[in-house]
Design a protein around this motif. Structure first.
Motif, PDB file in Angstrom:
ATOM      1  N   GLY A   1       0.772  -1.238   0.000  1.00 29.27           N
ATOM      2  CA  GLY A   1       0.000   0.000   0.000  1.00 29.27           C
ATOM      3  C   GLY A   1       0.800   1.283   0.000  1.00 29.27           C
ATOM      4  O   GLY A   1       0.233   2.356   0.199  1.00 29.27           O
ATOM      5  N   SER A   2       2.098   1.233  -0.232  1.00 32.11           N
ATOM      6  CA  SER A   2       2.894   2.457  -0.254  1.00 32.11           C
ATOM      7  C   SER A   2       4.077   2.313  -1.196  1.00 32.11           C
ATOM      8  O   SER A   2       4.860   1.374  -1.082  1.00 32.11           O
ATOM      9  N   LEU A   3       4.203   3.280  -2.106  1.00 29.54           N
ATOM     10  CA  LEU A   3       5.350   3.304  -3.014  1.00 29.54           C
ATOM     11  C   LEU A   3       6.497   4.121  -2.438  1.00 29.54           C
ATOM     12  O   LEU A   3       7.512   4.323  -3.089  1.00 29.54           O
ATOM     13  N   HIS A   4       6.336   4.615  -1.194  1.00 34.64           N
ATOM     14  CA  HIS A   4       7.338   5.497  -0.605  1.00 34.64           C
ATOM     15  C   HIS A   4       8.026   4.909   0.621  1.00 34.64           C
ATOM     16  O   HIS A   4       8.739   5.610   1.317  1.00 34.64           O
ATOM     17  N   GLN A   5       7.807   3.617   0.872  1.00 35.73           N
ATOM     18  CA  GLN A   5       8.418   2.979   2.031  1.00 35.73           C
ATOM     19  C   GLN A   5       9.128   1.706   1.605  1.00 35.73           C
ATOM     20  O   GLN A   5       8.815   1.116   0.574  1.00 35.73           O
ATOM     21  N   ASP A   6      10.092   1.288   2.422  1.00 41.09           N
ATOM     22  CA  ASP A   6      10.754   0.007   2.172  1.00 41.09           C
ATOM     23  C   ASP A   6       9.750  -1.126   2.303  1.00 41.09           C
ATOM     24  O   ASP A   6       8.775  -1.034   3.049  1.00 41.09           O
ATOM     25  N   VAL A   7      10.020  -2.200   1.583  1.00 39.10           N
ATOM     26  CA  VAL A   7       9.160  -3.377   1.644  1.00 39.10           C
ATOM     27  C   VAL A   7       9.511  -4.166   2.897  1.00 39.10           C
ATOM     28  O   VAL A   7      10.661  -4.534   3.110  1.00 39.10           O
ATOM     29  N   LEU A   8       8.498  -4.429   3.714  1.00 41.75           N
ATOM     30  CA  LEU A   8       8.697  -5.161   4.959  1.00 41.75           C
ATOM     31  C   LEU A   8       8.094  -6.560   4.904  1.00 41.75           C
ATOM     32  O   LEU A   8       7.989  -7.232   5.914  1.00 41.75           O
ATOM     33  N   CYS A   9       7.696  -6.990   3.733  1.00 42.93           N
ATOM     34  CA  CYS A   9       7.015  -8.271   3.555  1.00 42.93           C
ATOM     35  C   CYS A   9       7.961  -9.454   3.791  1.00 42.93           C
ATOM     36  O   CYS A   9       9.086  -9.477   3.314  1.00 42.93           O
ATOM     37  N   THR A  10       7.444 -10.425   4.521  1.00 40.25           N
ATOM     38  CA  THR A  10       8.152 -11.697   4.693  1.00 40.25           C
ATOM     39  C   THR A  10       7.171 -12.849   4.515  1.00 40.25           C
ATOM     40  O   THR A  10       7.368 -13.928   5.066  1.00 40.25           O
ATOM     41  N   SER A  11       6.123 -12.609   3.730  1.00 40.52           N
ATOM     42  CA  SER A  11       5.086 -13.607   3.522  1.00 40.52           C
ATOM     43  C   SER A  11       5.631 -14.823   2.793  1.00 40.52           C
ATOM     44  O   SER A  11       6.086 -14.735   1.656  1.00 40.52           O
ATOM     45  N   ARG A  12       5.584 -15.958   3.425  1.00 41.81           N
ATOM     46  CA  ARG A  12       6.070 -17.187   2.811  1.00 41.81           C
ATOM     47  C   ARG A  12       5.042 -17.789   1.848  1.00 41.81           C
ATOM     48  O   ARG A  12       5.316 -18.768   1.185  1.00 41.81           O
ATOM     49  N   ASP A  13       3.871 -17.201   1.776  1.00 37.51           N
ATOM     50  CA  ASP A  13       2.841 -17.655   0.840  1.00 37.51           C
ATOM     51  C   ASP A  13       2.881 -16.896  -0.481  1.00 37.51           C
ATOM     52  O   ASP A  13       2.167 -17.252  -1.409  1.00 37.51           O
ATOM     53  N   CYS A  14       3.690 -15.868  -0.559  1.00 34.84           N
ATOM     54  CA  CYS A  14       3.697 -14.985  -1.726  1.00 34.84           C
ATOM     55  C   CYS A  14       4.776 -15.399  -2.730  1.00 34.84           C
ATOM     56  O   CYS A  14       5.965 -15.398  -2.403  1.00 34.84           O
ATOM     57  N   PRO A  15       4.379 -15.732  -3.961  1.00 31.72           N
ATOM     58  CA  PRO A  15       5.378 -16.109  -4.969  1.00 31.72           C
ATOM     59  C   PRO A  15       6.272 -14.932  -5.380  1.00 31.72           C
ATOM     60  O   PRO A  15       7.424 -15.137  -5.739  1.00 31.72           O
ATOM     61  N   ILE A  16       5.774 -13.717  -5.281  1.00 29.24           N
ATOM     62  CA  ILE A  16       6.574 -12.532  -5.613  1.00 29.24           C
ATOM     63  C   ILE A  16       7.724 -12.385  -4.612  1.00 29.24           C
ATOM     64  O   ILE A  16       8.836 -12.024  -4.975  1.00 29.24           O
ATOM     65  N   PHE A  17       7.456 -12.680  -3.349  1.00 28.61           N
ATOM     66  CA  PHE A  17       8.492 -12.593  -2.315  1.00 28.61           C
ATOM     67  C   PHE A  17       9.686 -13.473  -2.685  1.00 28.61           C
ATOM     68  O   PHE A  17      10.836 -13.034  -2.653  1.00 28.61           O
TER      69      PHE A  17
END
Length: 82
Positions: A42-58
């Protein structure tokens, strides 16, 4: 550590250019994946904090990041004296 063996030295510019192209392509791919992750959180101005192990993009982003680091290391081994 040198970038090339004596057999490959005559092709140094060609090999350097190929490695540079690889780095550029990986940087572009990483930037696209990074932007997708930013949109997802939801933000193009912050670092990515995602660690979702279900996400293929991750996983794709992490693989491209690893490949990019390796390609940058290989590229940095070239000297610019040619």
């Amino acid at each position: 550590e040198t970038s090339l063996c004596e057999h490959c030295k005559p092709k140094q510019q060609e090999i350097f250019t190929r490695n540079l192209k690889t780095v550029n392509e990986l940087e572009d791919g990483y930037a696209q994946l990074w932007t997708q992750c930013q949109r997802c959180q939801g933000s193009l101005h912050q670092d990515v904090l995602c660690t979702s192990r279900d996400c293929p993009i991750f996983y794709r982003r992490k693989k491209v990041q690893k490949d990019l680091n390796e390609a940058q290391t290989a590229l940095s081994r070239f000297d610019d004296s040619w």
